[in-house]
Write a protein that holds these residues in place. Sequence first.
Motif, PDB file in Angstrom:
ATOM      1  N   SER A   1      55.471  16.436  35.969  1.00  0.00           N
ATOM      2  CA  SER A   1      56.027  16.726  34.640  1.00  0.00           C
ATOM      3  C   SER A   1      56.827  18.025  34.635  1.00  0.00           C
ATOM      4  N   GLY A   2      56.976  18.643  35.797  1.00  0.00           N
ATOM      5  CA  GLY A   2      57.831  19.811  35.916  1.00  0.00           C
ATOM      6  C   GLY A   2      57.191  21.138  35.595  1.00  0.00           C
ATOM      7  N   TYR A   3      55.848  21.217  35.618  1.00  0.00           N
ATOM      8  CA  TYR A   3      55.240  22.514  35.330  1.00  0.00           C
ATOM      9  C   TYR A   3      53.921  22.694  36.073  1.00  0.00           C
ATOM     10  N   THR A   4      53.556  23.949  36.212  1.00  0.00           N
ATOM     11  CA  THR A   4      52.276  24.358  36.767  1.00  0.00           C
ATOM     12  C   THR A   4      51.912  25.674  36.094  1.00  0.00           C
ATOM     13  N   ILE A   5      50.642  25.874  35.770  1.00  0.00           N
ATOM     14  CA  ILE A   5      50.233  27.066  35.022  1.00  0.00           C
ATOM     15  C   ILE A   5      49.105  27.767  35.753  1.00  0.00           C
ATOM     16  N   GLN A   6      49.341  29.039  36.070  1.00  0.00           N
ATOM     17  CA  GLN A   6      48.314  29.896  36.645  1.00  0.00           C
ATOM     18  C   GLN A   6      48.040  31.035  35.664  1.00  0.00           C
ATOM     19  N   ILE A   7      46.789  31.165  35.243  1.00  0.00           N
ATOM     20  CA  ILE A   7      46.401  32.293  34.396  1.00  0.00           C
ATOM     21  C   ILE A   7      46.429  33.565  35.233  1.00  0.00           C
ATOM     22  N   ASN A   8      47.151  34.556  34.747  1.00  0.00           N
ATOM     23  CA  ASN A   8      47.287  35.809  35.483  1.00  0.00           C
ATOM     24  C   ASN A   8      47.910  36.836  34.545  1.00  0.00           C
ATOM     25  N   ALA A   9      47.724  38.098  34.861  1.00  0.00           N
ATOM     26  CA  ALA A   9      48.369  39.193  34.130  1.00  0.00           C
ATOM     27  C   ALA A   9      48.896  40.186  35.159  1.00  0.00           C
ATOM     28  N   PRO A  10      49.943  39.809  35.885  1.00  0.00           N
ATOM     29  CA  PRO A  10      50.421  40.655  36.989  1.00  0.00           C
ATOM     30  C   PRO A  10      50.938  42.011  36.539  1.00  0.00           C
ATOM     31  N   ALA A  11      51.531  42.093  35.348  1.00  0.00           N
ATOM     32  CA  ALA A  11      51.989  43.406  34.873  1.00  0.00           C
ATOM     33  C   ALA A  11      50.798  44.331  34.651  1.00  0.00           C
ATOM     34  N   ARG A  12      49.715  43.803  34.109  1.00  0.00           N
ATOM     35  CA  ARG A  12      48.505  44.597  33.897  1.00  0.00           C
ATOM     36  C   ARG A  12      47.920  45.050  35.237  1.00  0.00           C
ATOM     37  N   LEU A  13      47.909  44.152  36.227  1.00  0.00           N
ATOM     38  CA  LEU A  13      47.411  44.519  37.553  1.00  0.00           C
ATOM     39  C   LEU A  13      48.276  45.608  38.174  1.00  0.00           C
ATOM     40  N   ALA A  14      49.593  45.478  38.075  1.00  0.00           N
ATOM     41  CA  ALA A  14      50.487  46.507  38.622  1.00  0.00           C
ATOM     42  C   ALA A  14      50.242  47.852  37.943  1.00  0.00           C
ATOM     43  N   GLU A  15      50.023  47.835  36.635  1.00  0.00           N
ATOM     44  CA  GLU A  15      49.766  49.071  35.888  1.00  0.00           C
ATOM     45  C   GLU A  15      48.456  49.719  36.330  1.00  0.00           C
ATOM     46  N   HIS A  16      47.405  48.925  36.447  1.00  0.00           N
ATOM     47  CA  HIS A  16      46.097  49.477  36.794  1.00  0.00           C
ATOM     48  C   HIS A  16      46.002  49.887  38.257  1.00  0.00           C
ATOM     49  N   ALA A  17      46.666  49.130  39.141  1.00  0.00           N
ATOM     50  CA  ALA A  17      46.557  49.411  40.577  1.00  0.00           C
ATOM     51  C   ALA A  17      47.582  50.439  41.042  1.00  0.00           C
ATOM     52  N   GLY A  18      48.687  50.579  40.310  1.00  0.00           N
ATOM     53  CA  GLY A  18      49.757  51.463  40.772  1.00  0.00           C
ATOM     54  C   GLY A  18      50.482  50.906  41.980  1.00  0.00           C
ATOM     55  N   ILE A  19      50.483  49.572  42.105  1.00  0.00           N
ATOM     56  CA  ILE A  19      51.104  48.881  43.241  1.00  0.00           C
ATOM     57  C   ILE A  19      51.907  47.711  42.689  1.00  0.00           C
TER      58      ILE A  19
END
Length: 369
Positions: free
Chosen positions: A111-129
């Motif tokens: 159907s043209g989609y796939t969904i992964q729950i994630n918050a990569p911006a939050r991880l980048a902010e907290h990890a500093g990476i």
Amino acid sequence: MAPDRVIEPYIGLMSGTSTDGVDGVLADLADGTIRVLASASLALPDGLRHELLALNAPGPDELARAAQAANALADCYATVVRDLLTQAGLPAARVRAIGAHGQTVRHAPESGYTIQINAPARLAEHAGIAVVADFRSRDVAAGGQGAPLVPAFHAARFGCGEGRAVLNLGGIANLTVLEDPVRGFDTGPANMLMDAWILRHRNQPYDQDGTWAAQGRCHDGLLAALLTEPWFGLAPPKSTGRDLFSLAWLDARLDALPGGDRPQAADVQATLLRLSVDTIADTVRRHAPNTREVLACGGGARNPVFMAALARALPCTLTTTDAYGVPAQDVEALAFAWLAQAHVQGRPACLPAVTGARHATIAGCFYPA
């Protein structure tokens, strides 16, 4: 590590379809090296695990719940990152990027989609990476399955053209055939249905060492009913997940058994184990007939009952990736460190021969630190 050696550190994080926890590795990927410097695991809190499982099906207030679960998952990821940096004695600034796959809750490439729950911006902010995430979407946009993601890494780490295949035994089983060209595809459930069944009946997240399955007997009628699933007959490329292989899928087949023939709970567990084993072995025979050795990894590789049954069923030798220098539990997380590097370097890592896409694509989206 030697102080005079220039390293190129990346972190890989994986929380798979089993939803039991987060596995992480910090790896040196300099100049084609693939070397684990540190590894860590973190069990998911029960509340988060249950919520991630619940979000695989439609429910009330899904958007807000998914966003909150994504934030909680990113916080777990950040905890693992801190543990890895402490073990390796590295500051965050030395790490080039984190590869974080997220938690798949919908996978419908047809159907043209796939969904992964994630918050990569939050991880980048907290990890500093910097973080690389959303690894499947571009391949799906190019007409591919978006899965499996790891065959290119398997070829880089375990070689190619040696009659060898890598079998990941996570929630879903997927096989990488190390031929030229490299091929890879899902075979069906590995631990997913067994985990769901024991959670329902014993309130345990998984069947430790396969002991409950060993107490039961395979129910031939149920096994035959499960094997009628049309997905098993599809030719690769193919992928699957909880969208298909859910407890509802199992319950429908249990309910269709003749009256008086409903198996005991332990017998269902034994039958689910047999389903995983038989569909994996059948896939190897039909789609990887030149395979002489299968290297298992993932949580199922630590289940002695599962591995013994698989060794009996396969038409070739079975071992684990430990024999080739990578602990079975580290392989998937290490793959996402490698995929993060491939993104940063602009190297396509989603292979058309694996996913069926129109062309190779660079996997992932980049979130700067």
